[in-house]
Write an enzyme that holds these catalytic residues in place. Structure first.
Site, PDB file in Angstrom:
ATOM      1  N   TYR A  80       0.894  -1.139  -0.044  1.00 28.28           N
ATOM      2  CA  TYR A  80       0.223   0.041  -0.178  1.00 28.28           C
ATOM      3  C   TYR A  80       0.884   1.061   0.058  1.00 28.28           C
ATOM      4  O   TYR A  80       0.625   2.017  -0.579  1.00 28.28           O
ATOM      5  CB  TYR A  80      -0.768   0.037   1.308  1.00 28.28           C
ATOM      6  CG  TYR A  80      -1.902   1.213   0.996  1.00 28.28           C
ATOM      7  CD1 TYR A  80      -3.179   1.020   0.581  1.00 28.28           C
ATOM      8  CD2 TYR A  80      -1.731   2.386   1.621  1.00 28.28           C
ATOM      9  CE1 TYR A  80      -4.269   1.814   0.754  1.00 28.28           C
ATOM     10  CE2 TYR A  80      -2.674   3.409   1.624  1.00 28.28           C
ATOM     11  CZ  TYR A  80      -3.895   3.242   1.153  1.00 28.28           C
ATOM     12  OH  TYR A  80      -4.812   4.074   1.011  1.00 28.28           O
ATOM     13  N   PHE A 132      -8.197  18.954 -24.903  1.00 25.83           N
ATOM     14  CA  PHE A 132      -8.506  17.894 -25.245  1.00 25.83           C
ATOM     15  C   PHE A 132      -9.968  17.767 -24.486  1.00 25.83           C
ATOM     16  O   PHE A 132     -10.097  18.518 -23.510  1.00 25.83           O
ATOM     17  CB  PHE A 132      -7.551  16.773 -24.656  1.00 25.83           C
ATOM     18  CG  PHE A 132      -7.743  15.437 -24.864  1.00 25.83           C
ATOM     19  CD1 PHE A 132      -8.026  14.941 -26.138  1.00 25.83           C
ATOM     20  CD2 PHE A 132      -8.363  14.840 -23.851  1.00 25.83           C
ATOM     21  CE1 PHE A 132      -8.439  13.608 -26.537  1.00 25.83           C
ATOM     22  CE2 PHE A 132      -8.843  13.247 -24.179  1.00 25.83           C
ATOM     23  CZ  PHE A 132      -8.850  12.634 -25.274  1.00 25.83           C
ATOM     24  N   THR A 133     -10.653  16.871 -24.904  1.00 28.95           N
ATOM     25  CA  THR A 133     -12.167  16.611 -24.314  1.00 28.95           C
ATOM     26  C   THR A 133     -12.109  16.468 -22.802  1.00 28.95           C
ATOM     27  O   THR A 133     -12.908  17.406 -22.111  1.00 28.95           O
ATOM     28  CB  THR A 133     -12.681  15.269 -24.860  1.00 28.95           C
ATOM     29  OG1 THR A 133     -11.840  14.158 -24.708  1.00 28.95           O
ATOM     30  CG2 THR A 133     -13.186  15.536 -26.202  1.00 28.95           C
ATOM     31  N   ASP A 223       0.981  18.755 -21.306  1.00 27.72           N
ATOM     32  CA  ASP A 223       0.173  17.213 -21.278  1.00 27.72           C
ATOM     33  C   ASP A 223       1.224  16.545 -22.212  1.00 27.72           C
ATOM     34  O   ASP A 223       1.263  16.732 -23.443  1.00 27.72           O
ATOM     35  CB  ASP A 223      -1.161  17.678 -22.034  1.00 27.72           C
ATOM     36  CG  ASP A 223      -1.851  16.312 -21.939  1.00 27.72           C
ATOM     37  OD1 ASP A 223      -1.179  15.180 -22.150  1.00 27.72           O
ATOM     38  OD2 ASP A 223      -3.229  16.465 -22.217  1.00 27.72           O
ATOM     39  N   LYS A 266      -1.158   6.233 -23.061  1.00 26.57           N
ATOM     40  CA  LYS A 266      -0.642   6.396 -24.410  1.00 26.57           C
ATOM     41  C   LYS A 266       0.961   6.502 -24.142  1.00 26.57           C
ATOM     42  O   LYS A 266       1.602   5.748 -24.984  1.00 26.57           O
ATOM     43  CB  LYS A 266      -1.020   7.774 -24.637  1.00 26.57           C
ATOM     44  CG  LYS A 266      -2.566   7.736 -25.150  1.00 26.57           C
ATOM     45  CD  LYS A 266      -2.603   9.131 -25.682  1.00 26.57           C
ATOM     46  CE  LYS A 266      -4.360   9.193 -26.129  1.00 26.57           C
ATOM     47  NZ  LYS A 266      -4.565   8.775 -27.311  1.00 26.57           N
ATOM     48  N   ARG A 389     -14.634  12.710 -33.864  1.00 27.41           N
ATOM     49  CA  ARG A 389     -13.953  13.746 -33.264  1.00 27.41           C
ATOM     50  C   ARG A 389     -14.440  15.110 -34.067  1.00 27.41           C
ATOM     51  O   ARG A 389     -13.801  15.568 -34.920  1.00 27.41           O
ATOM     52  CB  ARG A 389     -12.543  13.693 -33.591  1.00 27.41           C
ATOM     53  CG  ARG A 389     -11.873  12.675 -32.491  1.00 27.41           C
ATOM     54  CD  ARG A 389     -11.562  12.674 -31.232  1.00 27.41           C
ATOM     55  NE  ARG A 389     -12.689  12.755 -30.155  1.00 27.41           N
ATOM     56  CZ  ARG A 389     -12.458  12.396 -28.900  1.00 27.41           C
ATOM     57  NH1 ARG A 389     -11.532  12.426 -28.516  1.00 27.41           N
ATOM     58  NH2 ARG A 389     -13.817  12.392 -28.350  1.00 27.41           N
ATOM     59  N   PHE A 455     -20.359  12.359 -25.740  1.00 30.09           N
ATOM     60  CA  PHE A 455     -19.711  11.459 -26.738  1.00 30.09           C
ATOM     61  C   PHE A 455     -19.745   9.986 -26.206  1.00 30.09           C
ATOM     62  O   PHE A 455     -19.683   8.960 -27.041  1.00 30.09           O
ATOM     63  CB  PHE A 455     -18.622  12.192 -27.674  1.00 30.09           C
ATOM     64  CG  PHE A 455     -17.348  12.169 -26.842  1.00 30.09           C
ATOM     65  CD1 PHE A 455     -17.162  13.216 -26.001  1.00 30.09           C
ATOM     66  CD2 PHE A 455     -16.601  10.923 -26.762  1.00 30.09           C
ATOM     67  CE1 PHE A 455     -15.877  13.333 -25.082  1.00 30.09           C
ATOM     68  CE2 PHE A 455     -15.215  10.918 -26.005  1.00 30.09           C
ATOM     69  CZ  PHE A 455     -15.213  12.279 -25.179  1.00 30.09           C
TER      70      PHE A 455
HETATM   71  N1  F0G Z   1      -4.533  14.199 -22.685  1.00 28.60           N
HETATM   72  C1  F0G Z   1      -4.569  13.744 -24.026  1.00 28.60           C
HETATM   73  C2  F0G Z   1      -3.756  14.573 -24.987  1.00 28.60           C
HETATM   74  C3  F0G Z   1      -5.266  12.695 -24.286  1.00 28.60           C
HETATM   75  O1  F0G Z   1      -5.141  12.174 -25.588  1.00 28.60           O
HETATM   76  C4  F0G Z   1      -5.844  11.921 -23.381  1.00 28.60           C
HETATM   77  C5  F0G Z   1      -6.628  10.621 -23.606  1.00 28.60           C
HETATM   78  C6  F0G Z   1      -5.986  12.301 -22.004  1.00 28.60           C
HETATM   79  C7  F0G Z   1      -5.288  13.628 -21.705  1.00 28.60           C
HETATM   80  C8  F0G Z   1      -6.878  11.692 -20.788  1.00 28.60           C
HETATM   81  O2  F0G Z   1      -6.090  10.537 -20.695  1.00 28.60           O
HETATM   82  O3  F0G Z   1      -7.614   8.829 -20.962  1.00 28.60           O
HETATM   83  O4  F0G Z   1      -5.746   8.499 -19.489  1.00 28.60           O
HETATM   84  O5  F0G Z   1      -7.695   9.901 -18.985  1.00 28.60           O
HETATM   85  N2  F0G Z   1      -6.804  10.219 -25.018  1.00 28.60           N
HETATM   86  C9  F0G Z   1      -7.593   9.274 -25.256  1.00 28.60           C
HETATM   87  C10 F0G Z   1      -7.930   9.193 -26.596  1.00 28.60           C
HETATM   88  C11 F0G Z   1      -8.974   8.810 -24.425  1.00 28.60           C
HETATM   89  O6  F0G Z   1      -8.539   8.045 -27.080  1.00 28.60           O
HETATM   90  O7  F0G Z   1      -7.446   9.991 -27.333  1.00 28.60           O
HETATM   91  P1  F0G Z   1      -6.892   9.434 -19.952  1.00 28.60           P
END
Ligand code: F0G
Length: 482
Positions: A80, A132-133, A223, A266, A389, A455
């Site tokens: 832990y 980013f979303t 990021d 990623k 997208r 989405f």
């Molecule tokens: N920032 C970027 C540039 C990303 O592409 C993503 C995730 C995140 C933050 C969030 O990270 O999913 O680990 O919480 N991109 C994925 C995609 C979801 O399919 O492009 P996460």
């Protein structure tokens, strides 16, 4: 490595790895694919992988892991607190990203939650190259907003601008002067800007952004989720860096940011994520959020096996052979499809190939969600699952009006070392067929529209019987084949 040619007379990519574990795929008949689309509310997120042939919805958490990652996962230290797996991740972060203090989080958006809650107050505005979303969602949740400052021509989808992810420095300065530093918690740069087609920024641009940040005393947050690929494209496209190692470029970029955060789903072909910095006072400010939302400071919501895989994966990011695989396959996909007249986003970026749905479906209005419709139509004719997208992925304004997205894209992600070249050729072949029959694609409308990140969970339906007509045409051309 960057400009190696593998064939004498052709520019084809070559797999520089061997496949030792395989997973069987299913290509179900088109009738089943149509039924699956209906069940999924014409949203590819709603599909089951039992119905999907090539899963190109994302490269996130689905890149192929290496033998060394799997081996490391077997010797994880389950504890832990004070786990040695975490110590190994800390060391990898310091060696590869050059940052000493690390906060573990369960994935990238959890890092965004921590950053938003720690640094953003209601009324604040965060300038960034592009959103980013999940980043946007977290900033909105704490009462902030964003402004996007890529150059105007970054949104030209068919272009030869090698660094569409660059921040427009004049726009940034003008924005800071107008807004006032007290309302700006930090400047955010996103490596390989995801939503405009996985497009990189240059080291030169990052240096310029740093200079502006210094001039106004602002913090710079990076990021780094797609930093490896951004660094690879810097090596290919930015002359001054052509001879440097991946390690040099990565450290150069991260060295310019006060805080670096990443989705390890990623960045290191694994799961999880992290926030890192060399500034102890910033680390301390964020620290409290980890036990509150993620877990103890030495696991942050991740399993120790994931942590081990991240550590190895970070070192593998330094290997150009590994990191080049996805971008070179994407380049091949984009350039081959483009040459066939399919409207692709150029230059080829990272994480996936992007199809310009507004041009592909130029007979549809944008509020009929051409990118969503194209994603559904492409799944129907190929079994390949891509991701919308475009406007479906954006957010309504406060009055509830639809905010049309800058671009309508179908993203076909190419996770690292997962697909073979013949599978990529299949994708191109079906894209070409759909392009020849594009007028059969119709629009979509919402049947269920959640307020946040609609989405993911939202459901839609076709505005006419077009999926049946497309299926009939497919049967005519392909007979009984799949
Ligand atoms: N920032 C970027 C540039 C990303 O592409 C993503 C995730 C995140 C933050 C969030 O990270 O999913 O680990 O919480 N991109 C994925 C995609 C979801 O399919 O492009 P996460």
């Amino acid at each position: 490595m960057s400009n190696v040619k593998f064939y004498k007379n052709q520019d084809l990519p070559l797999e520089l790895h061997k496949v030792r574990i395989v997973q069987k795929l299913h290509l179900v008949p088109i009738e089943r694919r149509l039924a699956a689309l209906k069940e999924a509310g014409f949203n590819t997120f709603g599909l089951s992988t039992n119905d999907v042939f090539l899963d190109m919805i994302t490269d996130s958490g689905v890149n192929a892991m290496s033998d060394n990652q799997l081996a490391a996962m077997m010797q994880a230290d389950d504890a832990y607190a004070g786990s040695q797996s975490f110590v190994r991740m800390q060391k990898a972060v310091e060696d590869v990203l050059g940052k000493r203090y690390l906060l573990p989080v369960h994935q990238g958006r959890a890092a965004e939650n921590v950053l938003a809650r720690t640094f953003i107050k209601p009324g604040d505005v965060v300038p960034m190259n592009y959103h980013f979303t999940t980043t946007l969602a977290h900033i909105l949740e704490v009462g902030g907003s964003i402004v996007e400052l890529v150059s105007d021509n970054a949104l030209e989808l068919h272009s030869d601008n090698p660094f569409k992810g660059n921040m427009d420095i004049d726009k940034l300065v003008a924005f800071i002067e107008e807004t006032g530093v007290e309302k700006i918690p930090f400047i955010r740069m996103e490596a390989s800007t995801n939503l405009i087609g996985g497009q990189p920024f240059s080291v030169r641009n990052m240096l310029d952004v740093r200079q502006v940040a210094d001039k106004y005393g602002l913090m710079l947050v990076l990021d780094a989720s797609l930093l490896g690929e951004n660094a690879f494209l810097v090596k290919q496209r930015e002359k001054e860096w052509a001879e440097n190692s991946m390690g040099d470029i990565l450290k150069m970029i991260t060295g310019l940011a006060d805080i670096v955060y990443f989705s390890a789903r990623k960045l290191s072909s694994s799961r999880g994520g992290g926030i890192c910095t060399n500034r102890h006072e910033l680390y301390q400010k964020m620290e409290v959020m980890i036990p509150l939302f993620e877990g103890f400071l030495t696991y942050g919501g991740m399993s120790v096996r994931e942590i081990e895989a991240i550590a190895v994966g970070l070192y593998e990011t330094l290997d150009e052979t590994m990191i080049s695989q996805s971008p070179t396959f994407i380049k091949y996909l984009v350039e081959t499809a483009d040459a066939k007249g399919i409207p692709m986003v150029t230059p080829a970026g990272v994480l996936g190939a992007h199809v310009n749905a507004m041009e592909f479906c130029d007979h549809l209005r944008q509020d009929e969600y051409p990118a969503g419709a194209l994603a559904a139509a492409f799944f129907l004719c190929s079994g390949v699952r891509g991701m919308e997208r475009g406007t479906v992925s954006s957010v309504r304004d406060e009055a509830g009006n639809e905010v049309l997205s800058d671009a309508e894209l179908l993203r076909l992600a190419v996770p690292r070392r997962v697909f073979t070249l013949s599978q990529i050729n299949y994708v191109i072949d079906r894209l070409e067929w759909l392009h020849d029959n594009r007028k059969l694609i119709g629009g979509l409308r919402w049947t269920y529209e959640p307020r946040v990140l609609r989405f993911f969970m939202g459901k839609l339906e076709p505005t006419s019987n077009w999926p049946h007509r497309l299926m009939e045409k497919f049967r005519e051309d392909f007979g009984d084949s799949l």
